[in-house]
Motif scaffolding. Structure first.
Motif, PDB file in Angstrom:
ATOM      1  N   LEU A  91      -2.006   0.900   4.353  1.00  0.00           N
ATOM      2  CA  LEU A  91      -1.848   2.149   5.095  1.00  0.00           C
ATOM      3  C   LEU A  91      -0.406   2.643   5.066  1.00  0.00           C
ATOM      4  CD1 LEU A  91      -4.124   1.589   8.229  1.00  0.00           C
ATOM      5  CD2 LEU A  91      -4.604   2.925   6.177  1.00  0.00           C
ATOM      6  N   LEU A  92       0.549   1.760   5.350  1.00  0.00           N
ATOM      7  CA  LEU A  92       1.953   2.181   5.358  1.00  0.00           C
ATOM      8  C   LEU A  92       2.438   2.512   3.950  1.00  0.00           C
ATOM      9  CD1 LEU A  92       3.460  -0.350   7.939  1.00  0.00           C
ATOM     10  CD2 LEU A  92       2.840   2.047   8.303  1.00  0.00           C
ATOM     11  N   GLY A  93       1.960   1.761   2.952  1.00  0.00           N
ATOM     12  CA  GLY A  93       2.336   2.078   1.573  1.00  0.00           C
ATOM     13  C   GLY A  93       1.827   3.445   1.152  1.00  0.00           C
ATOM     14  N   MET A  94       0.607   3.777   1.578  1.00  0.00           N
ATOM     15  CA  MET A  94       0.046   5.090   1.264  1.00  0.00           C
ATOM     16  C   MET A  94       0.842   6.194   1.959  1.00  0.00           C
ATOM     17  SD  MET A  94      -3.790   6.537   1.999  1.00  0.00           S
ATOM     18  CE  MET A  94      -3.522   6.454   3.789  1.00  0.00           C
ATOM     19  N   LEU A  95       1.157   6.007   3.242  1.00  0.00           N
ATOM     20  CA  LEU A  95       1.925   7.021   3.980  1.00  0.00           C
ATOM     21  C   LEU A  95       3.310   7.210   3.373  1.00  0.00           C
ATOM     22  CD1 LEU A  95       0.991   6.087   7.664  1.00  0.00           C
ATOM     23  CD2 LEU A  95       0.191   8.052   6.337  1.00  0.00           C
TER      24      LEU A  95
END
Length: 298
Positions: A91-95
């Motif tokens: 999730l954080l990598g995508m954001l």
């Protein structure tokens, strides 16, 4: 020379060229795995070398595993570490990839900066977070004291020890998912987003209906790679908590390490490792099946 002869020579050359690599791969990957499997079928102990060839009860170690509370607990700890670590990393990598999917010198510098944790040796990452989590020398605790905020000793707290490892693991491997998603974003044609804007779609709708379907396979692949790799958080557990307090952070591979090198139970430790490997393979196949099922439903 005929075309079939040329093709035969090419195939022969390819076989000879690959042979050294296959030999090395067999020596460093297949042989140790076979030795691990064979050892798991024995009651091998370092203090009794002769037990390495005792195959009188080959399934003894595996029968003991379901009744071993520390082994069962280690599976639950590993499951929590893998689930939350992979979830946050994806999730954080995508954001982060969505935020930095622009062209500017600052963004290019930021991309390079965010890749640093991934290229550091795992033991170096563990040392960095050991310093961060040590109250007497930690800049984190110093900043908290300036704000008159009292922080518990995270790595020795029953409530926060596993969370501390998840944070460190996420920091180390977030760049992997960031890089994967960023590469996927750069392959999306601009025409799709422009057409959606013309049709009146807002940014969230563009992300949900245009961007996300394109990057979904990459998210699944990133999650799969990180899920497989999450069982190798040994340096963080070893250096930060030592499996404690109690067995709160005692993941399966660390338990296998303790069995082998603290208790001299090489055979039982090998069985633990084999079961862990099989579970990782099963979960990975499940993730792949869900990804294919989702593609088939589209």
């Amino acid at each position: 020379m005929t075309a079939s002869g040329i093709d035969a020579e090419r195939r022969s050359f390819a076989r000879w060229a690959l042979t050294p690599s296959l030999i090395v791969l067999f020596a460093v990957a297949v042989l140790p795995a076979l030795y691990l499997l064979v050892t798991s079928l024995t009651p091998f102990q370092l203090i009794n070398p002769g037990s390495a060839s005792d195959f009188s009860s080959p399934l003894r170690n595996y029968r003991l595993l379901p009744g071993d509370p520390r082994f069962v607990n280690s599976l639950f700890v590993q499951a929590k570490l893998s689930f939350w670590g992979v979830l946050f990393q994806v999730l954080l990598g995508m954001l982060l990839a969505l935020l930095l999917h622009t062209q500017s010198r600052f963004v290019e510098f930021a991309r390079t900066f965010f890749l640093i944790p991934m290229v550091l040796p795992p033991i170096v990452v563990a040392v960095i977070w050991k310093l961060i989590y040590t109250p007497d020398i930690s800049p984190l605790y110093y900043a908290a004291s300036l704000l008159n905020f009292t922080m518990p000793a995270l790595t020795s707290s029953v409530d926060f020890a596993l969370t501390a490892i998840i944070i460190a693991d996420t920091w180390e491997w977030l760049p992997f998912t960031f890089l994967m998603v960023l590469a996927a974003l750069q392959t999306i044609p601009d025409e799709y987003s422009e057409a959606a804007l013309v049709d009146g779609a807002n940014r969230f709708q563009i992300f949900w209906y245009v961007t996300l379907p394109f990057i979904a396979p990459i998210l699944v692949i990133s999650a799969l790679f990180r899920l497989i790799d999450s069982v190798k958080a040994f340096p963080l557990v070893f250096l930060l908590t030592g499996g404690g307090p109690g067995s709160i952070t005692e993941v399966t591979n660390y338990y296998a390490y303790l069995l082998a090198f603290d208790n001299n139970e090489i055979g039982y430790s090998s069985a633990v490792t084999i079961v862990m490997l099989l579970l990782v393979v099963a979960v990975s196949l499940g993730v792949m099946w869900m990804g294919r099922h989702r593609e088939a439903m589209r």
